[in-house]
Design a protein around this motif. Structure first.
Motif, PDB file in Angstrom:
ATOM      1  N   GLY A  57      -5.373  -0.268   4.126  1.00 43.31           N
ATOM      2  CA  GLY A  57      -5.354  -1.488   2.982  1.00 43.31           C
ATOM      3  C   GLY A  57      -6.090  -1.123   1.462  1.00 43.31           C
ATOM      4  N   PHE A  58      -6.826   0.246   2.283  1.00 44.21           N
ATOM      5  CA  PHE A  58      -8.044   0.872   0.729  1.00 44.21           C
ATOM      6  C   PHE A  58      -7.090   2.372   0.081  1.00 44.21           C
ATOM      7  CE2 PHE A  58     -12.340   0.233   4.103  1.00 44.21           C
ATOM      8  CZ  PHE A  58     -11.941  -0.800   3.664  1.00 44.21           C
ATOM      9  N   GLU A  59      -7.705   2.206  -1.227  1.00 47.27           N
ATOM     10  CA  GLU A  59      -7.470   3.283  -1.807  1.00 47.27           C
ATOM     11  C   GLU A  59      -9.046   4.031  -2.443  1.00 47.27           C
ATOM     12  OE1 GLU A  59      -5.239   2.038  -4.888  1.00 47.27           O
ATOM     13  OE2 GLU A  59      -3.568   1.919  -3.986  1.00 47.27           O
TER      14      GLU A  59
ATOM     15  N   GLN B 249     -10.113  -9.038  -1.039  1.00 45.61           N
ATOM     16  CA  GLN B 249      -9.272  -8.322  -1.297  1.00 45.61           C
ATOM     17  C   GLN B 249      -9.858  -7.445  -3.126  1.00 45.61           C
ATOM     18  OE1 GLN B 249      -5.906  -9.620  -3.107  1.00 45.61           O
ATOM     19  NE2 GLN B 249      -4.668  -8.055  -4.014  1.00 45.61           N
ATOM     20  N   ASN B 250      -9.777  -6.729  -3.499  1.00 43.40           N
ATOM     21  CA  ASN B 250     -10.605  -6.172  -4.555  1.00 43.40           C
ATOM     22  C   ASN B 250     -12.278  -5.942  -4.945  1.00 43.40           C
ATOM     23  OD1 ASN B 250      -9.934  -5.026  -7.277  1.00 43.40           O
ATOM     24  ND2 ASN B 250     -11.659  -6.546  -8.165  1.00 43.40           N
ATOM     25  N   ASP B 251     -11.946  -6.070  -3.527  1.00 46.24           N
ATOM     26  CA  ASP B 251     -13.561  -5.689  -2.921  1.00 46.24           C
ATOM     27  C   ASP B 251     -14.242  -3.531  -3.431  1.00 46.24           C
ATOM     28  OD1 ASP B 251     -14.564  -7.534  -2.198  1.00 46.24           O
ATOM     29  OD2 ASP B 251     -14.996  -6.922  -0.005  1.00 46.24           O
ATOM     30  N   LEU B 252     -15.296  -3.659  -3.824  1.00 47.47           N
ATOM     31  CA  LEU B 252     -15.047  -2.264  -4.357  1.00 47.47           C
ATOM     32  C   LEU B 252     -16.768  -2.611  -2.971  1.00 47.47           C
ATOM     33  CD1 LEU B 252     -16.049  -2.081  -7.992  1.00 47.47           C
ATOM     34  CD2 LEU B 252     -14.385  -0.575  -6.245  1.00 47.47           C
ATOM     35  N   ILE B 253     -16.122  -0.709  -1.675  1.00 48.78           N
ATOM     36  CA  ILE B 253     -16.929  -0.444  -1.077  1.00 48.78           C
ATOM     37  C   ILE B 253     -17.120   0.922  -0.699  1.00 48.78           C
ATOM     38  CG2 ILE B 253     -16.891   0.014   1.489  1.00 48.78           C
ATOM     39  CD1 ILE B 253     -14.112  -1.996   0.917  1.00 48.78           C
ATOM     40  N   ILE B 254     -19.244   1.106  -0.620  1.00 44.53           N
ATOM     41  CA  ILE B 254     -19.483   2.554  -0.798  1.00 44.53           C
ATOM     42  C   ILE B 254     -19.114   2.779   0.746  1.00 44.53           C
ATOM     43  CG2 ILE B 254     -21.165   4.204  -0.766  1.00 44.53           C
ATOM     44  CD1 ILE B 254     -20.156   2.397  -3.463  1.00 44.53           C
ATOM     45  N   VAL B 255     -18.514   3.986   1.388  1.00 48.92           N
ATOM     46  CA  VAL B 255     -18.639   4.630   2.681  1.00 48.92           C
ATOM     47  C   VAL B 255     -19.464   5.808   2.534  1.00 48.92           C
ATOM     48  CG1 VAL B 255     -16.433   5.894   4.275  1.00 48.92           C
ATOM     49  CG2 VAL B 255     -16.133   4.341   2.314  1.00 48.92           C
ATOM     50  N   LYS B 256     -20.380   5.862   3.564  1.00 41.13           N
ATOM     51  CA  LYS B 256     -21.353   6.414   3.760  1.00 41.13           C
ATOM     52  C   LYS B 256     -20.985   7.444   5.009  1.00 41.13           C
ATOM     53  CE  LYS B 256     -26.104   7.075   5.072  1.00 41.13           C
ATOM     54  NZ  LYS B 256     -27.613   6.490   5.485  1.00 41.13           N
ATOM     55  N   LEU B 257     -20.768   8.775   5.192  1.00 38.24           N
ATOM     56  CA  LEU B 257     -20.711   9.846   6.237  1.00 38.24           C
ATOM     57  C   LEU B 257     -21.453  10.606   6.066  1.00 38.24           C
ATOM     58  CD1 LEU B 257     -17.339  10.953   5.091  1.00 38.24           C
ATOM     59  CD2 LEU B 257     -17.773   9.158   6.626  1.00 38.24           C
TER      60      LEU B 257
ATOM     61  N   PHE C 102     -22.684  12.238   3.085  1.00 38.68           N
ATOM     62  CA  PHE C 102     -22.077  12.106   1.585  1.00 38.68           C
ATOM     63  C   PHE C 102     -21.724  10.295   1.439  1.00 38.68           C
ATOM     64  CE2 PHE C 102     -21.907  16.094   3.988  1.00 38.68           C
ATOM     65  CZ  PHE C 102     -22.008  16.729   3.147  1.00 38.68           C
ATOM     66  N   TYR C 103     -21.559  10.085   0.289  1.00 39.46           N
ATOM     67  CA  TYR C 103     -20.632   9.269   0.166  1.00 39.46           C
ATOM     68  C   TYR C 103     -19.372   8.894  -0.693  1.00 39.46           C
ATOM     69  CZ  TYR C 103     -25.897   7.318   0.639  1.00 39.46           C
ATOM     70  OH  TYR C 103     -26.760   7.545   1.685  1.00 39.46           O
ATOM     71  N   TYR C 104     -18.496   7.833  -0.454  1.00 44.75           N
ATOM     72  CA  TYR C 104     -17.537   7.655  -1.833  1.00 44.75           C
ATOM     73  C   TYR C 104     -16.918   6.681  -1.979  1.00 44.75           C
ATOM     74  CZ  TYR C 104     -13.921   8.311   2.066  1.00 44.75           C
ATOM     75  OH  TYR C 104     -13.651   7.706   3.274  1.00 44.75           O
ATOM     76  N   MET C 105     -16.153   5.976  -2.724  1.00 45.35           N
ATOM     77  CA  MET C 105     -15.949   4.612  -2.992  1.00 45.35           C
ATOM     78  C   MET C 105     -14.915   4.524  -3.109  1.00 45.35           C
ATOM     79  SD  MET C 105     -16.489   2.957  -6.528  1.00 45.35           S
ATOM     80  CE  MET C 105     -18.426   2.320  -6.571  1.00 45.35           C
ATOM     81  N   VAL C 106     -14.312   3.240  -1.878  1.00 46.52           N
ATOM     82  CA  VAL C 106     -12.699   2.513  -1.480  1.00 46.52           C
ATOM     83  C   VAL C 106     -12.600   0.739  -2.573  1.00 46.52           C
ATOM     84  CG1 VAL C 106     -11.875   4.646   0.305  1.00 46.52           C
ATOM     85  CG2 VAL C 106     -13.302   2.298   0.383  1.00 46.52           C
ATOM     86  N   ARG C 107     -11.705   0.911  -2.785  1.00 47.24           N
ATOM     87  CA  ARG C 107     -11.513   0.136  -3.121  1.00 47.24           C
ATOM     88  C   ARG C 107     -10.642  -1.171  -2.499  1.00 47.24           C
ATOM     89  NH1 ARG C 107     -11.928  -3.486  -7.481  1.00 47.24           N
ATOM     90  NH2 ARG C 107     -12.191  -1.515  -9.040  1.00 47.24           N
ATOM     91  N   ALA C 108     -10.215  -1.941  -1.648  1.00 46.66           N
ATOM     92  CA  ALA C 108      -9.791  -3.297  -1.089  1.00 46.66           C
ATOM     93  C   ALA C 108      -8.833  -3.885  -1.567  1.00 46.66           C
ATOM     94  CB  ALA C 108     -10.950  -3.762   0.254  1.00 46.66           C
TER      95      ALA C 108
ATOM     96  N   PRO D 140       0.931  -1.016   0.168  1.00 48.92           N
ATOM     97  CA  PRO D 140       0.406   0.335   0.471  1.00 48.92           C
ATOM     98  C   PRO D 140       0.928   1.314  -0.519  1.00 48.92           C
ATOM     99  CG  PRO D 140       0.487  -0.881   2.335  1.00 48.92           C
ATOM    100  CD  PRO D 140       0.691  -1.802   1.151  1.00 48.92           C
ATOM    101  N   ARG D 141       0.259   2.535  -0.323  1.00 46.53           N
ATOM    102  CA  ARG D 141       1.154   3.877  -0.056  1.00 46.53           C
ATOM    103  C   ARG D 141       1.139   4.251   1.155  1.00 46.53           C
ATOM    104  NH1 ARG D 141      -2.209   6.873  -5.091  1.00 46.53           N
ATOM    105  NH2 ARG D 141      -2.012   5.190  -6.097  1.00 46.53           N
TER     106      ARG D 141
END
Length: 728
Positions: free
Chosen positions: A642-644, A612-620, A688-694, A119-120
């Motif tokens: 582990g998220f990007e 790994q490679n899951d797409l996840i929607i984050v809700k704030l 608010f929503y945004y997407m991350v990938r595992a 990861p970064r």
């Protein structure tokens, strides 16, 4: 110049001839979002990852002019850093008035190519599951001997079987575990593979950054002469290597605001109001800062910071002379425009390079707006309301008078309707008359005392508050009538308000610091002295000149201060550090923010486990806990390693229509390890929503999501830190 390439190198003192070859590696591009005035410091990094490294190396070279031989051939040799892939080679040639160009790709690959899944960034306590892919690009089989070396706060979990057979033109895979120690710092992961009698190396620089932000604790006050007082210097729970301690003592109440000097210089937000608030104090008080013994790169380079702020304001100026709140916004902010113009007028007087045309456009904008004589409902003393003239209009009249372009007609109108002015506006209007030499009008308008009216905190508009309004009124008197009998009283009151308030917004710090800085010059017959002890041992003597002590001077634990002489000794202490566990205080203060995870179908994920490679929607989800409408709230969501962030803009993706009651931030700042959003909050929920990938398997610490009002830190909420697991 006739030879632009020669000019390029001569400017750098290289001295070039047409037969020489000068490779030039283009510099890394750095985006200084929200960094007006140049420089960086710990305060600025609060909403950003404080750990930086140059992990990604650019492979971009320029040869300069090369002469060909008689066959039209030329050679250029470069050293390629760690790189596998395709390089594009481009050439432009000329002779006389003729020219041409060509390009070709070149494949760069070792016999053994290494690729590590890293990861970064990492956080203390993380465990990384790192797959190392070993590709054999030859026609021969190989036996690869794998070694992993680590630098920095990393520990290798032992793994079995270093040898890995790899067939021709195929790849093998080795999985290793790396544990992160409970400290931050720069680290390096080095994979070494020996095959075909040669060792191939893959190095990755990585930051181990804190899982929660830098925390600061502080205290300030006054100790009467001939007294003893204990200063706690609380740094409990902070990691040893991150602890910083500071103590400042002096005869002037000005030393109470040393932390506010640092705060203003390094405020993390880059809007017009914050840009001016950061630069304005540096315009006048470089001499006072030196007298206090405060040192930092930002303060040392105050003139540079002021000039850079002037340049940044130019990027916010609109066609009508006003200023937008953020760069790129189409509408101006009236209060921010007046504040920016006030700063530019004073900067111009102080000899800074202010564009005359831009400044005049700003003043013309104020001339246009002051004539509007607009009103709004004003709340004071809790829930009392009356309709008053816009504070921005009265402030405009004052700034125009300061620039010798007073609008006397508008001033006379406001004077005739002074009953519809706020208390601080009366000081501003009176000061405007004093600036044009009309002392009779000044005396007729200026209040006898700053009392009877207590403004309710505003989170937008003019950002009014009782402390800010009184500090601004004191500034007006110090600039226009410094011998006024109210000055000592106001200075004492502002000092008490600033030192006792739990949180101060930027405008309170700005005008409070300006006012107290001016008043501190009048400090006279104080001759207090003091002895500062740690563990019964004297570590410093105060003999009149401001004393500034840092970590190396203070040791550990609480301090004892013994005073003597006449007067008061003013002190300010501060500790800072990062908790190794990333702990924080979870609480809701006037705001509540919560974070939840969903899969692409809208099913909630509650166990913190992902593949790994899951797409996840984050809700704030954020909501105000009172009936107040709170403007300018900053939301910071710190990601686990582990998220990007995959796609923060989900408008065009129809499969996510399940997201209901969706809100949109006014501004957002996306980083590798976090996303910052800026919005307004009411008693109604905002989602608010945004997407991350595992991306990277392992176990990682996810820091809290936080929200706070940019102009009043008492309005805040922190929640949701946890450990998450990503499996292959």
């Amino acid at each position: 110049t006739p030879d632009p390439y020669s000019y390029f190198y001569q400017k750098r003192g290289l001295g070039v001839s047409s037969h020489d070859i000068y490779p030039y590696l283009f510099p890394e591009v750095s985006l200084h979002s929200g960094r007006p005035g140049g420089g960086a410091d710990a305060e600025m990094a609060k909403r950003l990852n404080p750990m930086k490294n140059k992990r990604f190396k650019l492979v971009s070279y320029w040869s300069g002019i090369i002469e060909t031989n008689a066959k039209g051939e030329a050679e250029y040799e470069i050293d390629i850093p760690q790189f596998s892939g395709s390089l594009r080679i481009m050439a432009v040639n000329y002779k006389g008035k003729s020219f041409g160009s060509a390009e070709k790709n070149m494949i760069v690959a070792d016999p053994i190519v290494l690729s590590a899944g890293i990861p970064r960034f990492l956080s203390p306590g993380d465990t990384l599951v790192m797959p190392l892919t070993i590709t054999n690009t030859t026609e021969k089989s190989a036996s690869a001997d794998v070694k992993i070396e680590l630098e920095g706060p990393l520990t290798l979990v032992p793994f079995e079987g270093d040898d890995l057979p790899i067939s021709a033109n195929s790849e093998g895979r080795k999985v290793v575990r790396i544990a992160v120690d409970n400290e931050i710092g720069e680290a390096k992961i080095i994979a070494k593979v020996t095959a075909f009698g040669e060792t191939f190396i893959h190095e990755t620089d990585i930051s181990v950054r804190p899982g929660s932000p830098l925390q600061k604790r502080s205290g300030a006050g006054a100790i009467p002469a001939n007294k003893t007082q204990i200063l706690p210097m609380d740094d409990s729970g902070f990691m040893e290597k991150t602890i910083g301690r500071k103590l400042i003592v002096g005869k002037s109440p000005m030393i109470k605001f040393t932390k506010d000097i640092e705060y203003l210089v390094g405020y993390p937000h880059g809007c017009v109001e914050q840009t001016v608030s950061r630069a304005f104090p540096q315009l006048y008080f470089e001499d006072i800062i030196k007298e206090l013994g405060v040192y930092s790169e930002n303060i040392k380079s105050a003139r540079h910071n002021v000039q850079q702020a002037i340049v940044r304001l130019q990027s916010m100026q609109l066609y009508n002379g006003g200023y937008s709140y953020w760069p790129g916004h189409g509408n101006e902010t009236y209060w921010g425009s007046v504040l920016a113009t006030h700063f530019l007028v004073e900067a111009d007087r102080a000899g800074y390079d202010v564009n005359d045309k831009d400044l005049q456009m700003s003043l013309d904008y104020l001339k246009m707006r002051v004539k509007e004589k607009s009103k709004y409902d004003y709340y004071y003393n809790g829930n009392q309301r009356r309709t008053i003239f816009s504070r921005s209009s009265i402030y405009s009249a004052y700034v125009l008078a300061l620039a010798n372009q007073a609008d006397k007609s508008s001033m006379n109108f406001f004077k005739a309707n002074a009953k519809d002015l706020s208390l601080d506006s009366k000081y501003l209007l009176a000061g405007a008359y004093q600036l044009i030499g009309d002392q009779n009008s000044f005396r007729a308008i200026v209040p006898n005392a700053f009392e009877g009216e207590r403004a309710v905190q505003q989170f937008g508009g003019s950002f009014s508050s009782y402390i800010r309004d009184e500090a601004m009124s004191l500034n007006v008197l110090l600039d226009t009538d410094p011998d006024n009998a109210q000055v000592p009283y106001l200075a004492k009151h502002v000092s008490e308000q600033l030192s006792s308030a739990r949180y101060l917004n930027t405008q309170e710090r700005l005008f409070g610091f300006l006012a107290m800085g001016k008043f501190s010059r009048k400090n006279a017959d104080n001759d207090v002295t003091a002895v500062i002890k740690n563990g019964g041992k004297t570590i410093a003597d105060f003999k009149g000149r401001t004393l500034h002590l840092e970590t190396k001077d203070l040791g550990k634990g609480e301090l004892e201060v013994v005073t003597s002489g006449k007067g008061d000794l003013y002190y300010f202490w501060e500790t800072e550090g990062i908790d190794a566990s990333g702990s924080y205080k979870e609480e809701d203060s006037f705001l509540s923010i919560r974070k939840t995870f969903y899969d692409r179908s809208g099913n909630r994920i509650t166990n913190g486990r992902f593949s790994q490679n899951d797409l996840i929607i984050v809700k704030l989800s954020i909501v105000g806990l009172t009936n107040k409408y709170v403007e300018n709230v900053a939301i910071s969501d710190v990601l686990p390693a582990g998220f990007e962030i995959e796609n923060p803009r989900l408008d065009d993706l129809p499969q996510y229509r399940w997201m209901g009651n969706r809100s949109y931030p006014e501004y957002q700042d996306i980083r590798d390890d976090r996303i910052n959003m800026y919005t307004s909050v009411s008693k109604y929920n905002n989602n608010f929503y945004y997407m991350v990938r595992a991306v990277s398997p392992g176990k990682y610490y996810m820091g809290p999501v936080g929200a706070d009002a940019m102009y009043d830190g008492e309005y805040h909420s922190y929640s949701g830190a946890q450990w998450i697991t990503i499996s292959e």
